[in-house]
Design a protein around this motif. Structure first.
Motif, PDB file in Angstrom:
ATOM      1  N   ASN A 195       6.821   1.157  -6.683  1.00 46.69           N
ATOM      2  CA  ASN A 195       6.933   2.475  -7.303  1.00 46.69           C
ATOM      3  C   ASN A 195       7.177   3.560  -6.252  1.00 46.69           C
ATOM      4  OD1 ASN A 195       6.327   1.354  -9.846  1.00 46.69           O
ATOM      5  ND2 ASN A 195       4.143   1.433  -9.374  1.00 46.69           N
ATOM      6  N   VAL A 208      -1.372  -3.015  -4.473  1.00 45.53           N
ATOM      7  CA  VAL A 208      -2.749  -2.688  -4.824  1.00 45.53           C
ATOM      8  C   VAL A 208      -2.826  -2.227  -6.274  1.00 45.53           C
ATOM      9  CG1 VAL A 208      -3.478  -2.176  -2.487  1.00 45.53           C
ATOM     10  CG2 VAL A 208      -2.420  -0.375  -3.864  1.00 45.53           C
ATOM     11  N   LYS A 209      -3.979  -2.455  -6.881  1.00 50.82           N
ATOM     12  CA  LYS A 209      -4.140  -2.260  -8.323  1.00 50.82           C
ATOM     13  C   LYS A 209      -3.771  -0.856  -8.777  1.00 50.82           C
ATOM     14  CE  LYS A 209      -7.551  -2.887 -12.005  1.00 50.82           C
ATOM     15  NZ  LYS A 209      -8.965  -3.270 -12.309  1.00 50.82           N
ATOM     16  N   GLU A 210      -4.163   0.144  -8.013  1.00 47.48           N
ATOM     17  CA  GLU A 210      -3.910   1.516  -8.451  1.00 47.48           C
ATOM     18  C   GLU A 210      -2.433   1.879  -8.411  1.00 47.48           C
ATOM     19  OE1 GLU A 210      -5.628   1.697  -4.184  1.00 47.48           O
ATOM     20  OE2 GLU A 210      -5.944   0.576  -6.056  1.00 47.48           O
ATOM     21  N   GLN A 211      -1.603   1.039  -7.807  1.00 52.69           N
ATOM     22  CA  GLN A 211      -0.159   1.293  -7.780  1.00 52.69           C
ATOM     23  C   GLN A 211       0.623   0.299  -8.639  1.00 52.69           C
ATOM     24  OE1 GLN A 211       1.360   1.687  -3.747  1.00 52.69           O
ATOM     25  NE2 GLN A 211      -0.438   2.833  -3.092  1.00 52.69           N
ATOM     26  N   TRP A 254       1.497   0.276 -11.683  1.00 56.15           N
ATOM     27  CA  TRP A 254       1.973   0.858 -12.930  1.00 56.15           C
ATOM     28  C   TRP A 254       3.507   0.793 -12.966  1.00 56.15           C
ATOM     29  CZ3 TRP A 254       5.051   4.831 -11.309  1.00 56.15           C
ATOM     30  CH2 TRP A 254       4.739   5.462 -10.094  1.00 56.15           C
ATOM     31  N   THR A 298       1.798  13.730 -11.477  1.00 57.72           N
ATOM     32  CA  THR A 298       2.139  12.311 -11.367  1.00 57.72           C
ATOM     33  C   THR A 298       1.726  11.561 -12.630  1.00 57.72           C
ATOM     34  OG1 THR A 298       0.037  11.906 -10.237  1.00 57.72           O
ATOM     35  CG2 THR A 298       1.968  12.280  -8.855  1.00 57.72           C
ATOM     36  N   GLY A 299       0.596  11.953 -13.213  1.00 55.99           N
ATOM     37  CA  GLY A 299       0.144  11.305 -14.443  1.00 55.99           C
ATOM     38  C   GLY A 299       1.142  11.462 -15.574  1.00 55.99           C
ATOM     39  N   SER A 303      10.132   3.617 -10.728  1.00 60.22           N
ATOM     40  CA  SER A 303       9.561   2.273 -10.670  1.00 60.22           C
ATOM     41  C   SER A 303      10.690   1.254 -10.772  1.00 60.22           C
ATOM     42  CB  SER A 303       8.550   2.055 -11.807  1.00 60.22           C
ATOM     43  OG  SER A 303       7.938   0.784 -11.701  1.00 60.22           O
ATOM     44  N   TYR A 325       0.811  -1.220   0.000  1.00 61.58           N
ATOM     45  CA  TYR A 325       0.000   0.000   0.000  1.00 61.58           C
ATOM     46  C   TYR A 325       0.846   1.272   0.000  1.00 61.58           C
ATOM     47  CZ  TYR A 325      -3.847  -3.129   1.161  1.00 61.58           C
ATOM     48  OH  TYR A 325      -4.779  -4.133   1.139  1.00 61.58           O
TER      49      TYR A 325
END
Length: 322
Positions: free
Chosen positions: A255, A234-237, A239, A294-295, A271, A150
């Motif tokens: 990341n 977790v999925k949202e991290q 990348w 961040t995007g 990453s 997390y």
């Protein structure tokens, strides 16, 4: 006359036996049992030897187009501070793009902190004596899960204190083979000293190598434990280096993202991780800085990884998965 009759009688009585041959003993030549052994005077034919199996040598990997990949990255990056190191454990190929450029780790440091804790808990020989190893406590495992899966900063603060802060991590890094990673001492805002650890992508891949090498300081159980946590973020991290993966590939990553006050509140986006795909086993570290959001930073990091993975896949024969 009597001799003549006896001879004739003998011939007549013996004729059935002679005519029947082996039938007199309840067997004929064409009804021999399956297990009958061939006569020694007629050797059995030896079976034809099978041809040896054809050798299945693994084809040598093709050369990586380093110059082409560098040109592609230069065109895309256009001078932005970006660094990449990618090592293929399967083919032995390593590619480096600005490997000595320095960045802050941000939350990527959490992997280093957990590895330090595990190393400290292992038994170690000292002057002929071996200290007893101690497994992580339930609370330490809870904090480790929060920190890696997390990216929880408060949990990391606690682990940072447990391992002895910069002194403990620096000592572990020497055993991990890191010579150019600098931890920050002193007191930091919200205790996030670990987030401004100064490092390079070269060093981060060297750190990751300690999670796969069997002759490193971490034992097999601890290596598997760290990779398991990195495989379940977790999925949202999820990348970053995962951009190198295709459906069904195995990915373990961590990341880091941090707004740098020293850089006009622009973002550092990093990453690190491992990607296992048919024909390849990659250790990847990509670090970058000076992103407006961040995007934007995530998009840059992932495209850099995609460009590199595309070229690395060309180094081995195409498979059904390709």
């Amino acid at each position: 006359m009597r001799r003549t009759r006896l001879t004739v009688w003998t011939a007549l009585t013996m004729a059935p036996l002679l005519l029947c041959g082996g039938a007199a003993f309840g067997r004929t030549a064409d009804t021999a049992p399956p297990h009958a052994v061939a006569s020694p005077s007629v050797p059995a034919a030896a079976p034809s030897p099978l041809p040896p199996p054809a050798p299945t040598a693994t084809p040598k990997p093709r050369k990586l187009d380093r110059k082409g990949l560098t040109r592609a990255l230069d065109r895309y990056v256009r001078g932005r501070p970006v660094s990449l190191v990618m090592r293929d454990l399967t083919t032995g190929i390593t590619y480096r793009y600005h490997p000595k450029r320095r960045f802050v780790t941000a939350s990527c440091a959490k992997v280093d902190i957990l590895m330090t804790l595990l190393l400290q808990r292992q038994g170690r020989s000292s002057k002929g004596k071996r200290t007893r190893s101690r497994p992580l406590s339930a609370e330490e495992r809870r904090l480790a899960g929060l920190a890696i899966r997390y990216s929880d900063n408060k949990a990391t603060d606690r682990l940072w204190e447990v391992v002895g802060g910069p002194t403990g991590v620096a000592a572990a890094n020497r055993r991990f083979g890191l010579r150019d990673t600098r931890t920050s001492g002193g007191r930091c805002l919200d205790l996030y000293c670990w987030g401004i650890t100064d490092t390079t992508t070269e060093e981060q891949v060297r750190l990751l190598a300690n999670l796969v090498r069997t002759d490193g300081p971490l034992n097999a159980a601890d290596r598997a434990y760290v990779l398991r946590l990195m495989s379940s973020v977790v999925k949202e991290q999820a990348w970053g280096v995962s951009a190198a993966a295709r459906k069904g590939d195995q990915v373990a990553l961590k990341n880091g993202w941090q707004r740098r006050l020293a850089h006009g509140k622009l973002w550092a986006i990093n990453s690190i991780g491992r990607v296992r795909t048919p024909g390849h086993d990659w250790l990847i570290a990509v670090m970058s800085d000076h992103h407006a959001t961040t995007g934007d930073g995530i998009a840059v990091v992932e495209h850099v990884v995609e460009l590199a993975a595309r070229e690395f896949r060309k180094t081995t024969p195409r498979t059904a998965a390709d």
